[in-house]
Enzyme design. Structure first.
Site, PDB file in Angstrom:
ATOM      1  N   HIS A  58       0.856  -1.193   0.000  1.00 28.89           N
ATOM      2  CA  HIS A  58       0.000   0.000   0.000  1.00 28.89           C
ATOM      3  C   HIS A  58       0.892   1.244   0.000  1.00 28.89           C
ATOM      4  O   HIS A  58       1.955   1.252   0.609  1.00 28.89           O
ATOM      5  CB  HIS A  58      -0.893   0.017   1.251  1.00 28.89           C
ATOM      6  CG  HIS A  58      -2.071   0.913   1.118  1.00 28.89           C
ATOM      7  ND1 HIS A  58      -2.012   2.261   1.351  1.00 28.89           N
ATOM      8  CD2 HIS A  58      -3.348   0.655   0.729  1.00 28.89           C
ATOM      9  CE1 HIS A  58      -3.199   2.805   1.133  1.00 28.89           C
ATOM     10  NE2 HIS A  58      -4.026   1.851   0.745  1.00 28.89           N
TER      11      HIS A  58
ATOM     12  N   ASP B 267      -7.856  -5.441  -0.004  1.00 27.46           N
ATOM     13  CA  ASP B 267      -8.305  -6.324  -1.106  1.00 27.46           C
ATOM     14  C   ASP B 267      -7.902  -7.777  -0.923  1.00 27.46           C
ATOM     15  O   ASP B 267      -8.265  -8.620  -1.743  1.00 27.46           O
ATOM     16  CB  ASP B 267      -7.727  -5.805  -2.426  1.00 27.46           C
ATOM     17  CG  ASP B 267      -8.304  -4.441  -2.765  1.00 27.46           C
ATOM     18  OD1 ASP B 267      -7.515  -3.523  -3.058  1.00 27.46           O
ATOM     19  OD2 ASP B 267      -9.533  -4.291  -2.682  1.00 27.46           O
TER      20      ASP B 267
HETATM   21  C1  SDX Z   1      -6.262  -0.029  -2.890  1.00 29.79           C
HETATM   22  O1  SDX Z   1      -4.408   4.499  -2.105  1.00 29.79           O
HETATM   23  C2  SDX Z   1      -5.394   3.893  -1.444  1.00 29.79           C
HETATM   24  O2  SDX Z   1      -5.778   4.273  -0.390  1.00 29.79           O
HETATM   25  C3  SDX Z   1      -5.972   2.686  -2.201  1.00 29.79           C
HETATM   26  C4  SDX Z   1      -7.006   1.846  -1.386  1.00 29.79           C
HETATM   27  C5  SDX Z   1      -8.293   2.615  -1.116  1.00 29.79           C
HETATM   28  O3  SDX Z   1      -9.007   2.219  -0.184  1.00 29.79           O
HETATM   29  O4  SDX Z   1      -8.610   3.552  -1.950  1.00 29.79           O
HETATM   30  O5  SDX Z   1      -6.416   1.423  -0.160  1.00 29.79           O
HETATM   31  C6  SDX Z   1      -7.415   0.586  -2.179  1.00 29.79           C
HETATM   32  O6  SDX Z   1      -6.024   0.299  -4.033  1.00 29.79           O
HETATM   33  C7  SDX Z   1      -5.372  -0.992  -2.139  1.00 29.79           C
HETATM   34  C8  SDX Z   1      -4.140  -1.457  -2.984  1.00 29.79           C
HETATM   35  C9  SDX Z   1      -4.630  -2.546  -3.936  1.00 29.79           C
HETATM   36  N1  SDX Z   1      -3.560  -2.921  -4.895  1.00 29.79           N
HETATM   37  C10 SDX Z   1      -2.918  -4.092  -4.793  1.00 29.79           C
HETATM   38  O7  SDX Z   1      -3.076  -4.904  -3.871  1.00 29.79           O
HETATM   39  C11 SDX Z   1      -1.982  -4.360  -5.961  1.00 29.79           C
HETATM   40  C12 SDX Z   1      -0.650  -4.877  -5.446  1.00 29.79           C
HETATM   41  N2  SDX Z   1       0.012  -3.802  -4.723  1.00 29.79           N
HETATM   42  C13 SDX Z   1       0.919  -2.957  -5.431  1.00 29.79           C
HETATM   43  O8  SDX Z   1       0.806  -2.856  -6.790  1.00 29.79           O
HETATM   44  C14 SDX Z   1       1.420  -1.759  -4.660  1.00 29.79           C
HETATM   45  O9  SDX Z   1       1.695  -2.186  -3.392  1.00 29.79           O
HETATM   46  C15 SDX Z   1       0.551  -0.522  -4.608  1.00 29.79           C
HETATM   47  C16 SDX Z   1       0.132  -0.082  -5.954  1.00 29.79           C
HETATM   48  C17 SDX Z   1      -0.659  -0.792  -3.781  1.00 29.79           C
HETATM   49  C18 SDX Z   1       1.369   0.571  -3.938  1.00 29.79           C
HETATM   50  O10 SDX Z   1       2.416   0.831  -4.772  1.00 29.79           O
HETATM   51  P1  SDX Z   1       3.462   2.016  -4.449  1.00 29.79           P
HETATM   52  O11 SDX Z   1       3.123   2.730  -3.196  1.00 29.79           O
HETATM   53  O12 SDX Z   1       3.637   2.845  -5.684  1.00 29.79           O
HETATM   54  O13 SDX Z   1       4.747   1.247  -4.094  1.00 29.79           O
HETATM   55  P2  SDX Z   1       5.764   0.698  -5.152  1.00 29.79           P
HETATM   56  O14 SDX Z   1       5.031   0.136  -6.334  1.00 29.79           O
HETATM   57  O15 SDX Z   1       6.791   1.749  -5.380  1.00 29.79           O
HETATM   58  O16 SDX Z   1       6.374  -0.520  -4.328  1.00 29.79           O
HETATM   59  C19 SDX Z   1       7.436  -0.307  -3.424  1.00 29.79           C
HETATM   60  C20 SDX Z   1       8.300  -1.562  -3.568  1.00 29.79           C
HETATM   61  C21 SDX Z   1       8.648  -1.871  -5.018  1.00 29.79           C
HETATM   62  O17 SDX Z   1       9.881  -2.557  -5.005  1.00 29.79           O
HETATM   63  P3  SDX Z   1      11.224  -1.681  -5.386  1.00 29.79           P
HETATM   64  O18 SDX Z   1      10.993  -1.088  -6.772  1.00 29.79           O
HETATM   65  O19 SDX Z   1      11.326  -0.600  -4.316  1.00 29.79           O
HETATM   66  O20 SDX Z   1      12.346  -2.687  -5.337  1.00 29.79           O
HETATM   67  O21 SDX Z   1       7.530  -2.699  -3.097  1.00 29.79           O
HETATM   68  C22 SDX Z   1       7.339  -3.603  -4.176  1.00 29.79           C
HETATM   69  C23 SDX Z   1       7.584  -2.857  -5.470  1.00 29.79           C
HETATM   70  O22 SDX Z   1       8.051  -3.735  -6.473  1.00 29.79           O
HETATM   71  N3  SDX Z   1       5.940  -4.046  -4.085  1.00 29.79           N
HETATM   72  C24 SDX Z   1       5.526  -5.285  -4.257  1.00 29.79           C
HETATM   73  C25 SDX Z   1       4.139  -5.245  -4.054  1.00 29.79           C
HETATM   74  N4  SDX Z   1       3.768  -3.997  -3.782  1.00 29.79           N
HETATM   75  C26 SDX Z   1       4.887  -3.249  -3.813  1.00 29.79           C
HETATM   76  N5  SDX Z   1       6.178  -6.433  -4.555  1.00 29.79           N
HETATM   77  C27 SDX Z   1       5.408  -7.555  -4.658  1.00 29.79           C
HETATM   78  N6  SDX Z   1       4.068  -7.587  -4.471  1.00 29.79           N
HETATM   79  C28 SDX Z   1       3.409  -6.454  -4.176  1.00 29.79           C
HETATM   80  N7  SDX Z   1       2.103  -6.495  -3.987  1.00 29.79           N
END
Ligand code: SDX
Length: 427
Positions: A305, A362
């Site tokens: 998140h 989720d």
């Molecule tokens: C919702 O914003 C809100 O409030 C949203 C929400 C709401 O109520 O409105 O809470 C609802 O959208 C919840 C999130 C649902 N999405 C997912 O579950 C999809 C999987 N999660 C990710 O795609 C990710 O965690 C996000 C999109 C939720 C957040 O992404 P960020 O904040 O942009 O973080 P990032 O992509 O920069 O990740 C940081 C690091 C990265 O690694 P590095 O590049 O630093 O090496 O963490 C890794 C990412 O690769 N990472 C993950 C991961 N999520 C982040 N690695 C594996 N699996 C994951 N799920």
């Protein structure tokens, strides 16, 4: 006089006021920065940017705390109702009994949709994704309710908010019925908001539909947990659309479109599909390895998140509710065991620990929705149904904010410098 931040740029000093909220990080007010320095700030994804002032919801991502108008989400989920939370978000205070009854009556009386709206569905293929239908039908609402689109009239703003909150369950249920070839059911005024939705979704004209109180309570709790969440991507979309003066129905349709993305609200559908694809716990290590592999675009859906760097408090409530609801319904779904084992393994893995990746809202919601009888394609529709309460509340707050103006970000230009046109004959 409040604190100021000093900046030295291009040999010139400038300073910017620091603003403090009720709770949470201070903000540096940089509205005058471009005028003072000729430079923009640069913040793709708005990781360090506050887009507005808001009094609706507060998240402490490190502590895993979520407050709606100051009330913790776990208390609201356990002791409140979705109608009560809707009133709270819209009006700022928990309603007294008479207020809640009046509000619920108002919402109930807006649950029917214009009869011609039903013909919109016939234009879609039966296998259209329900979110595609939601984008289209909600966007069309302004054509049916032009009498509540004057955004400068507070009365019309509230009427359109009530209409949207009331009609989303009807439109969502119709999208489901259309996809399975069953007739639409009209809403009934003698049912609760959530009971009405369940009957329109799972009832048939051939017999009375009996609302299961366990399912009604679980559905209402899920709606509460999805109601609002600060300036997430879809809420920011609604605010940006609203900042141009677009009508509220168009703004909510824009929010629905943004929520559909798998990185956002689409993650609940993707998370259950992922858990089903994993199948048995012995296959979890393979998926954990893929999630950690930089060369693999796969991510653990329902994990991570932007704000929570601790357990999403909504996931805590949903994890507990998943066990309770399946037990009460006498359903055993191996996916729940897989989800729990995946969570256990991930939370002991240094990759997830270092990056502070925890289950989010989720991760478990789909297990409950599936047990209730929804297909995965309806999961994000349910998220949109509930989040409409937050979207309209945020939209009203933005329109009423004297500081608000049309949102128009700038950029760091990386294209070619000016050059002259070359005629085709000379290329
Ligand atoms: C919702 O914003 C809100 O409030 C949203 C929400 C709401 O109520 O409105 O809470 C609802 O959208 C919840 C999130 C649902 N999405 C997912 O579950 C999809 C999987 N999660 C990710 O795609 C990710 O965690 C996000 C999109 C939720 C957040 O992404 P960020 O904040 O942009 O973080 P990032 O992509 O920069 O990740 C940081 C690091 C990265 O690694 P590095 O590049 O630093 O090496 O963490 C890794 C990412 O690769 N990472 C993950 C991961 N999520 C982040 N690695 C594996 N699996 C994951 N799920």
């Amino acid at each position: 006089m409040g604190e100021k931040v000093k900046l030295e740029f291009g040999g010139k000093p400038s300073e910017y006021p620091v603003l403090s909220g009720t709770v949470g990080p201070d903000v540096i007010d940089i509205r005058k920065l471009y005028g003072a320095t000729g430079a923009f700030t640069y913040d793709p994804g708005f990781t360090s940017t506050a887009s507005c002032q808001s009094a609706l919801t507060y998240i402490d991502g490190d502590a895993g705390v979520l407050l709606h108008r100051g009330y913790p989400i776990d208390q609201l989920a356990e002791r409140s109702s979705f109608m009560e939370v809707a009133y709270l978000l819209l009006n700022g205070e928990l309603p007294a009994k008479a207020n809640l009854e009046a509000f619920s009556r108002t919402i109930t009386r807006h649950t029917m949709v214009h009869e011609q709206l039903a013909s919109f569905y016939a234009g879609f293929r039966r296998d259209a994704h329900p979110m595609a239908i939601m984008c289209g039908v909600v966007g069309a609402l302004s054509a049916f309710y032009p009498d509540s689109t004057d955004i400068n009239d507070p009365k019309q703003r509230m009427i359109s908010a009530h209409r949207l909150i009331a009609k989303m369950p009807t439109i969502a249920a119709m999208a489901y019925k259309y996809s399975i070839g069953q007739p639409f059911l009209y809403p009934r005024n003698d049912l609760s908001y959530t009971g009405n939705f369940l009957r329109m979704t799972f009832g048939v004209p051939a017999e009375e539909y009996e609302i299961d109180p366990v399912v009604e309570a679980a559905m209402d709790k899920i709606f509460i947990l999805h109601a609002d969440h600060e300036q997430n991507a879809s809420t920011s979309t609604v605010r940006l659309a609203g900042s141009s003066g677009a009508n509220p129905f168009a703004c909510i349709a824009a929010g629905i479109a943004c929520l559909w993305g798998p990185a956002h609200g689409g993650a609940n559908e993707a998370a259950l599909n992922m858990l089903r694809e994993i199948g048995t716990p012995d296959r979890i290590p393979e998926y954990i390895a893929r999630a950690k592999n930089k060369d693999d675009p796969f991510r653990l859906m329902g994990f991570g998140h932007r704000v929570y760097k601790n357990y999403d408090p909504r996931a805590t409530v949903l994890a507990k509710a998943a066990t309770e609801v399946l037990d009460k319904l006498g359903i055993s779904d191996p996916v729940l065991d897989t989800a729990r084992e995946l969570e256990r393994i991930a939370l002991t893995d240094p990759y997830f620990i270092d990056k502070k990746l925890y289950p989010n809202v989720d991760f478990y919601s789909g297990v409950i929705l599936s047990a209730i009888g929804f297909p995965t394609t309806m999961f994000t529709v349910l998220f949109a149904l509930a989040r409409t309460v937050g979207w309209v509340s945020q939209w009203i707050e933005m329109i009423s904010d004297p500081e608000q103006k049309i949102g128009r970000p700038r950029q760091l230009y990386m294209g070619p410098a000016q050059r002259d046109y070359i005629d085709l004959a000379n290329r």
